[in-house]
Design a protein around this motif. Sequence first.
Motif, PDB file in Angstrom:
ATOM      1  N   PRO A 156     -10.467  17.321  -1.915  1.00 39.43           N
ATOM      2  CA  PRO A 156     -11.459  18.334  -1.536  1.00 39.43           C
ATOM      3  C   PRO A 156     -12.467  17.750  -0.549  1.00 39.43           C
ATOM      4  CG  PRO A 156     -11.248  18.149  -3.931  1.00 39.43           C
ATOM      5  CD  PRO A 156     -10.488  17.013  -3.330  1.00 39.43           C
ATOM      6  N   ILE A 157     -12.816  18.516   0.459  1.00 39.49           N
ATOM      7  CA  ILE A 157     -13.788  18.093   1.466  1.00 39.49           C
ATOM      8  C   ILE A 157     -15.140  18.728   1.102  1.00 39.49           C
ATOM      9  CG2 ILE A 157     -14.341  18.032   3.925  1.00 39.49           C
ATOM     10  CD1 ILE A 157     -11.710  16.568   3.151  1.00 39.49           C
ATOM     11  N   PRO A 158     -16.177  17.906   0.920  1.00 35.58           N
ATOM     12  CA  PRO A 158     -17.480  18.461   0.531  1.00 35.58           C
ATOM     13  C   PRO A 158     -17.983  19.492   1.540  1.00 35.58           C
ATOM     14  CG  PRO A 158     -17.495  16.072   0.352  1.00 35.58           C
ATOM     15  CD  PRO A 158     -16.211  16.452   1.045  1.00 35.58           C
ATOM     16  N   ASN A 159     -18.714  20.461   1.041  1.00 38.75           N
ATOM     17  CA  ASN A 159     -19.305  21.491   1.899  1.00 38.75           C
ATOM     18  C   ASN A 159     -20.654  20.995   2.404  1.00 38.75           C
ATOM     19  OD1 ASN A 159     -19.614  23.867   3.240  1.00 38.75           O
ATOM     20  ND2 ASN A 159     -20.158  25.070   1.436  1.00 38.75           N
ATOM     21  N   GLN A 160     -20.610  19.930   3.210  1.00 32.66           N
ATOM     22  CA  GLN A 160     -21.820  19.318   3.756  1.00 32.66           C
ATOM     23  C   GLN A 160     -21.757  19.372   5.269  1.00 32.66           C
ATOM     24  OE1 GLN A 160     -21.444  15.497   1.589  1.00 32.66           O
ATOM     25  NE2 GLN A 160     -23.510  15.965   0.864  1.00 32.66           N
ATOM     26  N   SER A 161     -22.679  20.092   5.865  1.00 32.07           N
ATOM     27  CA  SER A 161     -22.660  20.248   7.322  1.00 32.07           C
ATOM     28  C   SER A 161     -22.867  18.916   8.036  1.00 32.07           C
ATOM     29  CB  SER A 161     -23.705  21.269   7.759  1.00 32.07           C
ATOM     30  OG  SER A 161     -25.000  20.845   7.375  1.00 32.07           O
ATOM     31  N   SER A 162     -23.445  17.916   7.370  1.00 34.04           N
ATOM     32  CA  SER A 162     -23.643  16.613   8.008  1.00 34.04           C
ATOM     33  C   SER A 162     -22.317  15.918   8.322  1.00 34.04           C
ATOM     34  CB  SER A 162     -24.511  15.716   7.126  1.00 34.04           C
ATOM     35  OG  SER A 162     -23.880  15.487   5.884  1.00 34.04           O
ATOM     36  N   LEU A 163     -21.222  16.358   7.717  1.00 32.12           N
ATOM     37  CA  LEU A 163     -19.907  15.783   8.008  1.00 32.12           C
ATOM     38  C   LEU A 163     -19.307  16.316   9.308  1.00 32.12           C
ATOM     39  CD1 LEU A 163     -18.195  15.815   4.490  1.00 32.12           C
ATOM     40  CD2 LEU A 163     -18.974  13.823   5.788  1.00 32.12           C
ATOM     41  N   ILE A 164     -19.776  17.464   9.777  1.00 28.96           N
ATOM     42  CA  ILE A 164     -19.216  18.076  10.982  1.00 28.96           C
ATOM     43  C   ILE A 164     -19.371  17.120  12.165  1.00 28.96           C
ATOM     44  CG2 ILE A 164     -19.431  19.968  12.652  1.00 28.96           C
ATOM     45  CD1 ILE A 164     -20.220  21.767  10.302  1.00 28.96           C
ATOM     46  N   GLY A 165     -18.259  16.870  12.841  1.00 28.38           N
ATOM     47  CA  GLY A 165     -18.255  15.968  13.990  1.00 28.38           C
ATOM     48  C   GLY A 165     -18.045  14.507  13.624  1.00 28.38           C
ATOM     49  N   GLN A 166     -17.978  14.188  12.342  1.00 19.86           N
ATOM     50  CA  GLN A 166     -17.736  12.808  11.895  1.00 19.86           C
ATOM     51  C   GLN A 166     -16.239  12.585  11.705  1.00 19.86           C
ATOM     52  OE1 GLN A 166     -20.380  10.690  11.724  1.00 19.86           O
ATOM     53  NE2 GLN A 166     -21.551  12.469  12.415  1.00 19.86           N
ATOM     54  N   TYR A 167     -15.836  11.334  11.668  1.00 16.03           N
ATOM     55  CA  TYR A 167     -14.426  11.023  11.439  1.00 16.03           C
ATOM     56  C   TYR A 167     -14.309   9.754  10.609  1.00 16.03           C
ATOM     57  CZ  TYR A 167     -14.887   7.447  15.041  1.00 16.03           C
ATOM     58  OH  TYR A 167     -15.283   6.358  15.760  1.00 16.03           O
ATOM     59  N   ILE A 168     -13.129   9.568  10.035  1.00 12.41           N
ATOM     60  CA  ILE A 168     -12.787   8.342   9.316  1.00 12.41           C
ATOM     61  C   ILE A 168     -11.326   8.034   9.621  1.00 12.41           C
ATOM     62  CG2 ILE A 168     -12.113   9.471   7.149  1.00 12.41           C
ATOM     63  CD1 ILE A 168     -14.204   6.355   7.098  1.00 12.41           C
ATOM     64  N   ASP A 169     -11.044   6.749   9.827  1.00  8.77           N
ATOM     65  CA  ASP A 169      -9.672   6.308  10.046  1.00  8.77           C
ATOM     66  C   ASP A 169      -9.125   5.760   8.740  1.00  8.77           C
ATOM     67  OD1 ASP A 169      -8.992   6.512  13.033  1.00  8.77           O
ATOM     68  OD2 ASP A 169     -11.016   5.691  13.015  1.00  8.77           O
ATOM     69  N   THR A 170      -7.844   6.013   8.476  1.00  9.97           N
ATOM     70  CA  THR A 170      -7.222   5.615   7.222  1.00  9.97           C
ATOM     71  C   THR A 170      -5.869   4.966   7.484  1.00  9.97           C
ATOM     72  OG1 THR A 170      -6.143   7.770   6.950  1.00  9.97           O
ATOM     73  CG2 THR A 170      -8.324   7.532   5.985  1.00  9.97           C
ATOM     74  N   GLN A 171      -5.469   4.102   6.557  1.00  7.40           N
ATOM     75  CA  GLN A 171      -4.141   3.511   6.584  1.00  7.40           C
ATOM     76  C   GLN A 171      -3.779   3.174   5.144  1.00  7.40           C
ATOM     77  OE1 GLN A 171      -3.636   0.066   9.156  1.00  7.40           O
ATOM     78  NE2 GLN A 171      -1.415   0.226   9.053  1.00  7.40           N
ATOM     79  N   ALA A 172      -2.533   3.405   4.771  1.00  8.76           N
ATOM     80  CA  ALA A 172      -2.092   3.151   3.408  1.00  8.76           C
ATOM     81  C   ALA A 172      -1.297   1.845   3.338  1.00  8.76           C
ATOM     82  CB  ALA A 172      -1.232   4.307   2.906  1.00  8.76           C
ATOM     83  N   ALA A 173      -1.377   1.216   2.165  1.00 12.19           N
ATOM     84  CA  ALA A 173      -0.583   0.032   1.851  1.00 12.19           C
ATOM     85  C   ALA A 173       0.099   0.280   0.515  1.00 12.19           C
ATOM     86  CB  ALA A 173      -1.466  -1.208   1.771  1.00 12.19           C
ATOM     87  N   ALA A 174       1.378  -0.047   0.428  1.00 12.23           N
ATOM     88  CA  ALA A 174       2.124   0.156  -0.817  1.00 12.23           C
ATOM     89  C   ALA A 174       2.875  -1.114  -1.187  1.00 12.23           C
ATOM     90  CB  ALA A 174       3.104   1.321  -0.670  1.00 12.23           C
ATOM     91  N   GLN A 175       2.945  -1.363  -2.482  1.00 10.10           N
ATOM     92  CA  GLN A 175       3.728  -2.494  -2.964  1.00 10.10           C
ATOM     93  C   GLN A 175       5.182  -2.329  -2.520  1.00 10.10           C
ATOM     94  OE1 GLN A 175       3.153  -1.790  -7.131  1.00 10.10           O
ATOM     95  NE2 GLN A 175       1.625  -3.417  -7.309  1.00 10.10           N
ATOM     96  N   ASP A 176       5.807  -3.442  -2.161  1.00 11.30           N
ATOM     97  CA  ASP A 176       7.223  -3.409  -1.803  1.00 11.30           C
ATOM     98  C   ASP A 176       7.805  -4.789  -2.053  1.00 11.30           C
ATOM     99  OD1 ASP A 176       9.762  -3.429  -0.319  1.00 11.30           O
ATOM    100  OD2 ASP A 176       9.067  -1.503   0.453  1.00 11.30           O
ATOM    101  N   ALA A 177       8.633  -4.887  -3.065  1.00 15.73           N
ATOM    102  CA  ALA A 177       9.181  -6.175  -3.490  1.00 15.73           C
ATOM    103  C   ALA A 177      10.046  -6.839  -2.431  1.00 15.73           C
ATOM    104  CB  ALA A 177       9.977  -5.992  -4.777  1.00 15.73           C
ATOM    105  N   LEU A 178      10.636  -6.067  -1.529  1.00 12.29           N
ATOM    106  CA  LEU A 178      11.519  -6.649  -0.519  1.00 12.29           C
ATOM    107  C   LEU A 178      10.794  -7.036   0.768  1.00 12.29           C
ATOM    108  CD1 LEU A 178      14.720  -4.444  -0.956  1.00 12.29           C
ATOM    109  CD2 LEU A 178      14.147  -6.644  -2.021  1.00 12.29           C
ATOM    110  N   SER A 179       9.531  -6.676   0.888  1.00 10.57           N
ATOM    111  CA  SER A 179       8.764  -7.052   2.070  1.00 10.57           C
ATOM    112  C   SER A 179       8.362  -8.524   1.967  1.00 10.57           C
ATOM    113  CB  SER A 179       7.502  -6.190   2.175  1.00 10.57           C
ATOM    114  OG  SER A 179       6.638  -6.706   3.178  1.00 10.57           O
ATOM    115  N   PRO A 180       8.428  -9.267   3.065  1.00 14.76           N
ATOM    116  CA  PRO A 180       8.039 -10.683   3.009  1.00 14.76           C
ATOM    117  C   PRO A 180       6.567 -10.899   2.643  1.00 14.76           C
ATOM    118  CG  PRO A 180       8.575 -10.030   5.266  1.00 14.76           C
ATOM    119  CD  PRO A 180       8.920  -8.877   4.381  1.00 14.76           C
ATOM    120  N   ILE A 181       5.738  -9.872   2.796  1.00 15.34           N
ATOM    121  CA  ILE A 181       4.320  -9.990   2.430  1.00 15.34           C
ATOM    122  C   ILE A 181       3.993  -9.222   1.148  1.00 15.34           C
ATOM    123  CG2 ILE A 181       3.501 -10.524   4.747  1.00 15.34           C
ATOM    124  CD1 ILE A 181       2.765  -7.546   5.084  1.00 15.34           C
TER     125      ILE A 181
END
Length: 169
Positions: free
Chosen positions: A130-155
């Motif tokens: 849910p996105i808050p109903n706050q007008s102060s968020l208008i025009g703002q942004y956030i960048d996201t990236q996901a990480a998931a466990q993976d037993a076969l990945s070298p890292i």
Amino acid sequence: NLVSYTTTGPPGGHGNAGLFGNIAVVGISPASVGLYGVGCTSSASTPFVLGAIGTPQIGSTSFQIAMAGGQANALCFIYLAVGQSNPPVPFGPCNVYLDLTTLFAIITSGISPLGPFPLDGSGNLTFGLPIPNQSSLIGQYIDTQAAAQDALSPIGVVLSNGMRLNFGP
């Protein structure tokens, strides 16, 4: 995320521009989602993908985050930053697409990462945000990236593509 343009009125200098000079019109960009980069290949033999269903409109209760292509039943996390790394930073066979300075600042503050979230038996996950109903968020942004466990990945993990959430009306 402000968009603007300037008009000088009709040819010949008549109209509002002739009376008041140039008129600048400024508006707010609508809510949007931007995907960038490519997730690295998981043990499921597909790229790990981060996406969205809908747009992050202020006050929305139907916006969703989606992940696909991870290892079945793995745990995943979502990392936050303000900005993108240009160029992406290599991390094992994957790339970090987030701005490292704000990424580490948000991690240090305890806000990020979000999770852990369990991927399902097919390596996918969708959940409401849910996105808050706050007008102060208008025009703002956030960048996201996901990480998931993976037993076969070298890292031991795979990283998704990057995703920018632009909050708007």
